[in-house]
Design a protein around this motif. Structure first.
Motif, mmCIF file in Angstrom:
data_model
loop_
_atom_site.group_PDB
_atom_site.id
_atom_site.type_symbol
_atom_site.label_atom_id
_atom_site.label_comp_id
_atom_site.label_asym_id
_atom_site.label_seq_id
_atom_site.Cartn_x
_atom_site.Cartn_y
_atom_site.Cartn_z
ATOM 1 N N GLU A 77 -0.713 2.823 10.105
ATOM 2 C CA GLU A 77 -1.188 1.158 9.747
ATOM 3 C C GLU A 77 -1.174 1.893 8.227
ATOM 4 N N TYR A 78 -1.970 3.124 7.825
ATOM 5 C CA TYR A 78 -1.883 3.670 6.397
ATOM 6 C C TYR A 78 -0.172 3.068 5.911
ATOM 7 N N LYS A 79 0.747 3.657 6.961
ATOM 8 C CA LYS A 79 2.021 3.032 6.341
ATOM 9 C C LYS A 79 2.781 2.059 5.934
ATOM 10 N N GLN A 80 1.878 1.000 6.763
ATOM 11 C CA GLN A 80 2.511 -0.328 6.724
ATOM 12 C C GLN A 80 1.795 -0.694 5.511
ATOM 13 N N THR A 81 0.462 -0.474 4.980
ATOM 14 C CA THR A 81 -0.259 -0.553 3.863
ATOM 15 C C THR A 81 0.944 -0.389 3.126
ATOM 16 N N GLN A 82 1.163 1.074 2.718
ATOM 17 C CA GLN A 82 1.707 1.308 1.628
ATOM 18 C C GLN A 82 3.115 0.248 1.223
ATOM 19 N N TYR A 83 4.168 0.239 2.720
ATOM 20 C CA TYR A 83 4.901 -0.560 2.398
ATOM 21 C C TYR A 83 4.801 -2.255 1.994
ATOM 22 N N ASN A 84 4.019 -2.099 2.480
ATOM 23 C CA ASN A 84 3.408 -3.408 1.719
ATOM 24 C C ASN A 84 2.850 -4.148 0.418
ATOM 25 N N GLU A 85 2.244 -2.576 -0.378
ATOM 26 C CA GLU A 85 2.103 -2.624 -1.135
ATOM 27 C C GLU A 85 3.073 -2.527 -2.552
ATOM 28 N N LYS A 86 4.277 -1.738 -1.793
ATOM 29 C CA LYS A 86 5.114 -1.383 -2.502
ATOM 30 C C LYS A 86 6.671 -2.528 -2.555
ATOM 31 N N LEU A 87 6.151 -2.988 -1.858
ATOM 32 C CA LEU A 87 6.978 -4.366 -1.422
ATOM 33 C C LEU A 87 6.703 -4.857 -2.215
ATOM 34 N N ALA A 88 5.414 -5.262 -2.358
ATOM 35 C CA ALA A 88 5.131 -6.021 -3.258
ATOM 36 C C ALA A 88 4.956 -6.408 -5.191
ATOM 37 N N LEU A 97 14.798 3.803 -7.189
ATOM 38 C CA LEU A 97 14.085 4.526 -6.794
ATOM 39 C C LEU A 97 12.911 4.209 -5.800
ATOM 40 N N MET A 98 12.397 2.729 -6.426
ATOM 41 C CA MET A 98 11.297 2.315 -5.274
ATOM 42 C C MET A 98 11.916 1.438 -3.940
ATOM 43 N N LEU A 99 13.190 0.881 -4.635
ATOM 44 C CA LEU A 99 13.802 0.504 -3.547
ATOM 45 C C LEU A 99 14.218 1.378 -2.072
ATOM 46 N N LYS A 100 14.333 3.004 -2.573
ATOM 47 C CA LYS A 100 14.478 4.250 -1.624
ATOM 48 C C LYS A 100 13.430 4.227 -0.519
ATOM 49 N N GLN A 104 12.676 1.260 1.862
ATOM 50 C CA GLN A 104 13.656 1.774 2.725
ATOM 51 C C GLN A 104 13.196 2.762 3.580
ATOM 52 N N ASP A 105 12.984 3.434 2.933
ATOM 53 C CA ASP A 105 12.796 5.007 3.865
ATOM 54 C C ASP A 105 10.741 4.338 4.469
ATOM 55 N N LEU A 106 10.277 3.734 4.149
ATOM 56 C CA LEU A 106 9.416 3.494 5.018
ATOM 57 C C LEU A 106 9.074 2.486 5.723
ATOM 58 N N GLN A 107 10.078 1.673 5.739
ATOM 59 C CA GLN A 107 10.752 0.485 6.390
ATOM 60 C C GLN A 107 11.141 1.050 7.680
ATOM 61 N N GLY A 108 11.948 1.906 7.983
ATOM 62 C CA GLY A 108 12.603 2.535 8.364
ATOM 63 C C GLY A 108 11.843 3.923 9.617
ATOM 64 N N THR A 109 10.696 4.345 8.751
ATOM 65 C CA THR A 109 8.797 4.922 9.561
ATOM 66 C C THR A 109 8.896 3.782 10.372
ATOM 67 N N LEU A 110 8.475 2.912 9.803
ATOM 68 C CA LEU A 110 7.765 1.509 10.944
ATOM 69 C C LEU A 110 8.630 1.161 12.223
ATOM 70 N N SER A 111 10.266 1.202 11.938
ATOM 71 C CA SER A 111 11.180 0.620 13.008
ATOM 72 C C SER A 111 10.928 1.345 14.207
ATOM 73 N N ASN A 112 11.104 3.068 13.178
ATOM 74 C CA ASN A 112 10.571 3.812 15.097
ATOM 75 C C ASN A 112 9.271 3.812 15.444
ATOM 76 N N ALA A 113 8.951 3.046 14.645
ATOM 77 C CA ALA A 113 7.027 3.639 15.327
ATOM 78 C C ALA A 113 6.880 3.818 16.406
ATOM 79 N N ASP A 114 7.592 2.095 17.835
ATOM 80 C CA ASP A 114 7.005 2.290 18.709
ATOM 81 C C ASP A 114 7.749 3.235 19.909
ATOM 82 N N SER A 115 8.850 4.167 19.804
ATOM 83 C CA SER A 115 9.507 4.497 20.369
ATOM 84 C C SER A 115 9.063 5.964 19.977
ATOM 85 N N TYR A 116 8.428 6.182 18.456
ATOM 86 C CA TYR A 116 7.347 7.761 18.151
ATOM 87 C C TYR A 116 6.330 7.809 18.788
#
Length: 160
Positions: free
Chosen positions: A63-74, A90-93, A96-108
């Motif tokens: 949930e924290y990473k999702q909030t970070q992702y939304n804030e950084k994207l905005a 740097l911001m895009l990287k 993308q890192d947060l997006q990768g982490t969030l996309s692997n959340a279900d398997s984790y």
């Protein structure tokens, strides 16, 4: 040459003697654990084992990473015109890192559930192993293997 034949015959006899002294049984330990009264469905719901841990420890992280992702994207969308290409990269990287982490959340989360279930079942598998050892000793078996190993085996050697 004759000595070699004698040596091969002697080794063959020794091996044949050892094989005849061994008695092998087979069993599926999972089946033994599954019928334990302590793990009856009315007592333990395996689907909920680990659920509280995931709820308390894992989900807040995501949930924290999702909030970070939304804030950084905005922030990225708002400031792209004002920033240098290096800062944008740097911001895009980071996004993308947060997006990768969030996309692997279900398997984790699934891996955490499985690990917690294994941790929960470990003492029951130990108890089943002791029971199997006792039955094998009583029936004179020197080796007990998993049913999955054998393609063909006599039913008389199934100790389940």
């Amino acid at each position: 040459m004759k000595k070699l034949h004698v040596l091969i015959a002697a080794v063959g006899l020794l091996m044949a003697g050892n094989v005849s002294a061994q008695k092998i049984a087979y069993i599926r330990i999972d089946d033994v654990v599954a019928v334990m009264p302590e793990l009856a469905p009315e007592k333990v719901n395996m689907d909920t084992v680990g659920q509280q841990f995931v709820k308390d420890s894992i989900l807040p992280q995501f949930e924290y990473k999702q909030t970070q992702y939304n804030e950084k994207l905005a922030a990225y969308g708002d400031t792209t015109k004002k920033l240098s290409p290096q800062v944008k990269g740097l911001m895009l990287k980071e996004i993308q890192d947060l997006q990768g982490t969030l996309s692997n959340a279900d398997s984790y989360i699934q891996q955490v559930y499985q690990a917690k279930q294994q941790e929960f079942l470990r003492p029951y598998y130990a108890k089943a192993k002791k029971a199997i050892e006792q039955v094998a000793k009583e029936k004179g078996y020197t080796h007990v293997m998993s049913t999955d190993i054998f393609l063909i085996a006599p039913e008389a050697d199934d100790i389940s």
